[in-house]
Design a protein around this motif. Structure first.
Motif, short mmCIF file in Angstrom:
data_model
loop_
_atom_site.label_atom_id
_atom_site.label_comp_id
_atom_site.label_asym_id
_atom_site.label_seq_id
_atom_site.Cartn_x
_atom_site.Cartn_y
_atom_site.Cartn_z
N VAL A 1 0.84 -1.20 0.00
CA VAL A 1 0.00 0.00 0.00
C VAL A 1 0.88 1.25 0.00
O VAL A 1 0.62 2.20 -0.74
N GLU A 2 1.91 1.23 0.82
CA GLU A 2 2.80 2.40 0.86
C GLU A 2 3.55 2.58 -0.45
O GLU A 2 3.56 3.67 -1.03
N GLU A 3 4.19 1.52 -0.91
CA GLU A 3 5.09 1.64 -2.06
C GLU A 3 4.37 1.75 -3.40
O GLU A 3 4.91 2.32 -4.35
N GLN A 4 3.18 1.20 -3.51
CA GLN A 4 2.47 1.24 -4.78
C GLN A 4 1.36 2.29 -4.80
O GLN A 4 0.87 2.63 -5.87
N GLY A 5 0.99 2.80 -3.63
CA GLY A 5 -0.08 3.79 -3.56
C GLY A 5 0.38 5.12 -3.00
O GLY A 5 0.33 6.15 -3.67
N LEU A 6 0.85 5.11 -1.76
CA LEU A 6 1.18 6.35 -1.06
C LEU A 6 2.48 6.98 -1.55
O LEU A 6 2.51 8.17 -1.88
N PHE A 7 3.55 6.21 -1.60
CA PHE A 7 4.85 6.77 -1.94
C PHE A 7 4.91 7.38 -3.34
O PHE A 7 5.50 8.45 -3.51
N PRO A 8 4.34 6.73 -4.37
CA PRO A 8 4.40 7.36 -5.69
C PRO A 8 3.77 8.75 -5.72
O PRO A 8 4.26 9.64 -6.43
N VAL B 1 5.35 11.35 7.19
CA VAL B 1 4.78 10.96 5.91
C VAL B 1 3.26 11.09 5.90
O VAL B 1 2.69 11.67 4.97
N PHE B 2 2.60 10.58 6.92
CA PHE B 2 1.14 10.60 6.92
C PHE B 2 0.59 12.03 6.97
O PHE B 2 -0.31 12.36 6.19
N PRO B 3 1.12 12.89 7.85
CA PRO B 3 0.63 14.28 7.81
C PRO B 3 0.94 14.96 6.47
O PRO B 3 0.12 15.74 5.97
N GLY C 1 -1.71 16.69 3.44
CA GLY C 1 -1.61 17.99 2.81
C GLY C 1 -1.34 17.97 1.32
O GLY C 1 -1.69 18.91 0.61
N PHE C 2 -0.71 16.91 0.82
CA PHE C 2 -0.25 16.90 -0.56
C PHE C 2 -1.06 16.03 -1.51
O PHE C 2 -1.05 16.27 -2.72
N LEU C 3 -1.74 15.01 -1.01
CA LEU C 3 -2.45 14.10 -1.91
C LEU C 3 -3.84 14.62 -2.24
O LEU C 3 -4.53 15.17 -1.38
N GLY C 4 -4.24 14.40 -3.48
CA GLY C 4 -5.56 14.77 -3.93
C GLY C 4 -6.46 13.55 -4.01
O GLY C 4 -6.05 12.41 -3.71
N THR C 5 -7.66 13.77 -4.45
CA THR C 5 -8.67 12.71 -4.52
C THR C 5 -8.20 11.53 -5.36
O THR C 5 -8.38 10.37 -4.97
N GLU C 6 -7.59 11.79 -6.51
CA GLU C 6 -7.11 10.70 -7.37
C GLU C 6 -6.00 9.91 -6.70
O GLU C 6 -5.91 8.69 -6.85
N ASP C 7 -5.13 10.62 -5.97
CA ASP C 7 -4.05 9.94 -5.25
C ASP C 7 -4.62 8.99 -4.19
O ASP C 7 -4.17 7.84 -4.06
N SER D 1 -15.39 -1.69 1.23
CA SER D 1 -16.47 -0.96 0.60
C SER D 1 -16.74 0.32 1.38
O SER D 1 -16.50 0.40 2.58
N GLY D 2 -17.24 1.32 0.68
CA GLY D 2 -17.57 2.58 1.34
C GLY D 2 -16.34 3.34 1.82
O GLY D 2 -16.40 4.10 2.77
N ARG D 3 -15.24 3.17 1.15
CA ARG D 3 -13.99 3.80 1.54
C ARG D 3 -14.03 5.28 1.17
O ARG D 3 -14.65 5.67 0.22
N THR D 4 -13.30 6.05 1.94
CA THR D 4 -13.19 7.46 1.61
C THR D 4 -11.74 7.87 1.64
O THR D 4 -10.98 7.46 2.53
N GLY D 5 -11.35 8.65 0.69
CA GLY D 5 -10.00 9.19 0.65
C GLY D 5 -10.03 10.59 1.22
O GLY D 5 -10.46 10.82 2.33
N ALA D 6 -9.64 11.56 0.40
CA ALA D 6 -9.56 12.94 0.88
C ALA D 6 -10.91 13.58 0.98
O ALA D 6 -11.88 13.17 0.45
#
Length: 164
Positions: free
Chosen positions: A59-66, A125-127, A131-137, A159-164
């Motif tokens: 999750v970190e290396e393929q989703g968050l870090f990029p 990293v998480f904070p 601040g830096f990731l958008g909805t698509e991220d 299911s029912g996940r929410t991002g930003a």
């Protein structure tokens, strides 16, 4: 762990934090096993930690870090290198208790690195991601989680996940 910035209100971050918390508890159990001289118990716990970190790292290396690489490339590279270092020592216990008498010392050293790594991610990293990731991220992070799942006993629903 950090609770001041609100990043844990994001499902993806809450999941990663829950995995960190679980791993921190397992690290405490490894310390107890080490104090008892229980190398087999240390190896079993190392396998449990590796099981939790498998999907977590993806999750970190393929989703968050990029999504953070453009602004924090050196930090992302450093964290990724730490992932490899941690995995290498944990993998030594994949087939059972390592015969190498120095392995328990290597495990304790890498678990110290892991503990510091967790703090770096949760306090930095998480904070930053908040601040830096958008909805698509966030959707990309969620897609990785949906694909790899979680090994926590009480995994979050996908299911029912929410991002930003």
């Amino acid at each position: 762990m950090c609770e001041y910035c609100g990043c844990q209100s994001i499902t993806a971050i809450a999941e990663l934090t829950a995995e960190h918390d679980h791993v921190a508890g397992l690290i405490s159990l490894v310390r107890e096993a080490r104090a008892r001289g229980d190398a087999a118990g240390m190896a079993r716990l190392a396998r449990e930690i590796a099981t939790v970190l498998g999907p977590h790292t993806q999750v970190e290396e393929q989703g968050l870090f990029p999504a953070l690489e453009g602004d924090f490339g050196e930090h992302v590279a450093s964290l990724t290198a730490e992932h490899r270092r941690i995995e290498a020592v944990l993998d030594e216990a994949a087939a059972g208790t390592p015969a190498d008498p120095a392995w328990p010392d290597r495990l304790m050293a890498v678990l110290h690195v892991l503990r510091e790594h967790i703090l770096t991610e949760q306090d930095g990293v998480f904070p930053a991601a908040l601040g830096f990731l958008g909805t698509e991220d966030w959707a990309a992070v969620d897609a990785v989680r949906e694909r790899v799942g979680s090994s926590l006993p009480t995994a979050f629903p996908v299911s029912g996940r929410t991002g930003a």
